[in-house]
Design a protein around this motif. Structure first.
Motif, PDB file in Angstrom:
ATOM      1  N   ARG A   1      12.388   2.132   2.022  1.00  0.00           N
ATOM      2  CA  ARG A   1      13.245   1.802   2.031  1.00  0.00           C
ATOM      3  C   ARG A   1      13.621   1.375   0.512  1.00  0.00           C
ATOM      4  N   ARG A   2      12.811   0.944  -0.475  1.00  0.00           N
ATOM      5  CA  ARG A   2      12.392  -0.137  -1.511  1.00  0.00           C
ATOM      6  C   ARG A   2      12.267   2.076  -2.430  1.00  0.00           C
ATOM      7  N   LEU A   3      12.129   3.121  -1.349  1.00  0.00           N
ATOM      8  CA  LEU A   3      12.148   3.988  -3.152  1.00  0.00           C
ATOM      9  C   LEU A   3      12.841   4.688  -2.114  1.00  0.00           C
TER      10      LEU A   3
ATOM     11  N   ALA B   1       4.374   6.712  -4.644  1.00  0.00           N
ATOM     12  CA  ALA B   1       5.021   6.273  -5.891  1.00  0.00           C
ATOM     13  C   ALA B   1       5.862   8.052  -6.251  1.00  0.00           C
ATOM     14  N   THR B   2       5.014   9.004  -6.859  1.00  0.00           N
ATOM     15  CA  THR B   2       4.141  10.094  -7.044  1.00  0.00           C
ATOM     16  C   THR B   2       5.700  10.675  -5.892  1.00  0.00           C
ATOM     17  N   PRO B   3       6.427  11.421  -6.683  1.00  0.00           N
ATOM     18  CA  PRO B   3       7.239  12.592  -5.699  1.00  0.00           C
ATOM     19  C   PRO B   3       5.956  13.668  -5.389  1.00  0.00           C
ATOM     20  N   GLN B   4       5.590  14.312  -5.969  1.00  0.00           N
ATOM     21  CA  GLN B   4       4.273  15.516  -5.802  1.00  0.00           C
ATOM     22  C   GLN B   4       3.591  15.241  -4.764  1.00  0.00           C
TER      23      GLN B   4
ATOM     24  N   ALA C   1       0.542  -1.193   0.127  1.00  0.00           N
ATOM     25  CA  ALA C   1       0.113  -0.221   0.204  1.00  0.00           C
ATOM     26  C   ALA C   1       0.904   0.859  -0.059  1.00  0.00           C
ATOM     27  N   MET C   2       2.132   0.823   0.933  1.00  0.00           N
ATOM     28  CA  MET C   2       3.071   2.162   0.825  1.00  0.00           C
ATOM     29  C   MET C   2       3.442   2.728  -0.198  1.00  0.00           C
TER      30      MET C   2
END
Length: 332
Positions: free
Chosen positions: A256-258, A231-234, A225-226
């Motif tokens: 951490r994965r992102l 995923a989108t920086p905006q 879910a996270m």
């Protein structure tokens, strides 16, 4: 070898069976001398005599057994609740049977051929009162833990100050300069999680943003879910408020994965203060819930109800434990 009887104890001690019953039933004061009572107890111990509890319970119309119903055994919180309840029960000659409901917080099935005949009362944690009808929640004394005090026919309630816990988290994050929040909410439909959500919404005023994402109460569910939510920086949130430490652990894995740093890029908070809170890195800022105390008060309340004594108590206090998963909001 045959099991020693009260007659064997009486014969060996040179007293009547009635005297043995008085002494071992702890009703001897004023009726039997201290010397005789000591002799009976010593003789019973030497012979290895144990009262026939089943026969005694049949005579008294009681089993001295309580059922503790929990949604699951996978959460350490409920194990701690059981520990507290069993401790108080043992002090009063009661036993506690732990029953994880097969359907979680949904309607619970009768764990025995007839639970009503095998139990003196029910303690249920984090469940709706109407989910316990099949067990005897409408006929047996019922104590509800961490549940809506305004709904159902429970004889007593034991609750934690959940809204205050959320207040402590929110004030901590606001003081660190956070204004963009994401609430990682449990997908489990229960009063305790609804209370946390309502408190968070009420505490965030103008100038703050709040987005809610619901997740199964698992690490992998929260991570998935996270990963999608971040995923989108905006307009990415700077603080994630999680309903539970398990969800918070999943949020940490997603960050951490992102490639997001905790707490430099993202602050994350939990709820419960499970052992997991100090097993992750960085260690979680979370709200400590005194689970054993909940179990203790639950059993104390049931004992009071069984004795016909009204039982009320204020919500148990909770406290924020600040660790390394929270820090100042990023300036960029």
């Amino acid at each position: 070898m045959t099991r020693p009887t009260s007659r064997d104890v009486a014969t060996a001690a040179g007293v009547s069976q009635a005297t043995v019953s008085l002494v071992l039933g702890d009703k001897w004061a004023g009726r039997v001398s201290e010397r005789t009572a000591a002799l009976v107890r010593e003789t019973a111990t030497r012979l290895g005599y144990r009262p026939n509890l089943a026969a005694r319970n049949l005579r008294l119309g009681t089993t001295r057994t309580a059922l503790l119903v929990v949604p699951a055994l996978t959460n350490e919180f409920f194990a701690r609740v059981y520990t507290g309840a069993a401790r108080i029960a043992a002090e009063h000659g009661f036993g506690v049977v732990l029953y994880p409901s097969p359907d979680g917080t949904g309607p619970a099935r009768d764990p025995f051929a007839s639970a009503r005949a095998a139990l003196d009362g029910i303690i249920a944690s984090s469940m709706a009162a109407d989910a316990l009808a099949a067990i005897g929640g409408n006929t047996l004394p019922l104590v509800m833990l961490d549940s809506d005090p305004t709904v159902g026919t429970a004889a007593a309630h034991v609750n934690l100050a959940m809204a205050d816990g959320m207040r402590q988290i929110t004030e901590h994050l606001l003081a660190l300069g956070h204004h963009r929040f994401l609430h990682l909410a449990s997908a489990v439909d229960s009063w305790t999680f609804d209370t946390r959500a309502e408190a968070l919404t009420a505490l965030l005023g103008p100038g703050t943003e709040l987005r809610t994402v619901r997740s199964p109460l698992t690490v992998d569910g929260a991570r998935t879910a996270m990963e999608a939510a971040l995923a989108t920086p905006q307009d990415r949130p700077t603080a994630i408020v999680c309903d539970d430490d398990i969800l918070a652990a999943g949020a940490c894995k997603a960050a951490r994965r992102l490639g997001l740093r905790i707490p430099e890029d993202l602050s994350i908070t939990g709820f419960d203060d499970l052992a997991l809170a100090t097993a992750v890195e960085p260690e979680l800022t979370t709200v400590h819930l005194p689970a054993e105390r909940v179990g203790e008060q639950g059993m104390t309340a049931l004992l009071a109800v069984l004795e016909g004594t009204p039982w009320t108590a204020p919500d148990l206090p909770v406290r924020l434990v600040v660790r390394d998963s929270t820090g100042p909001a990023p300036t960029a």
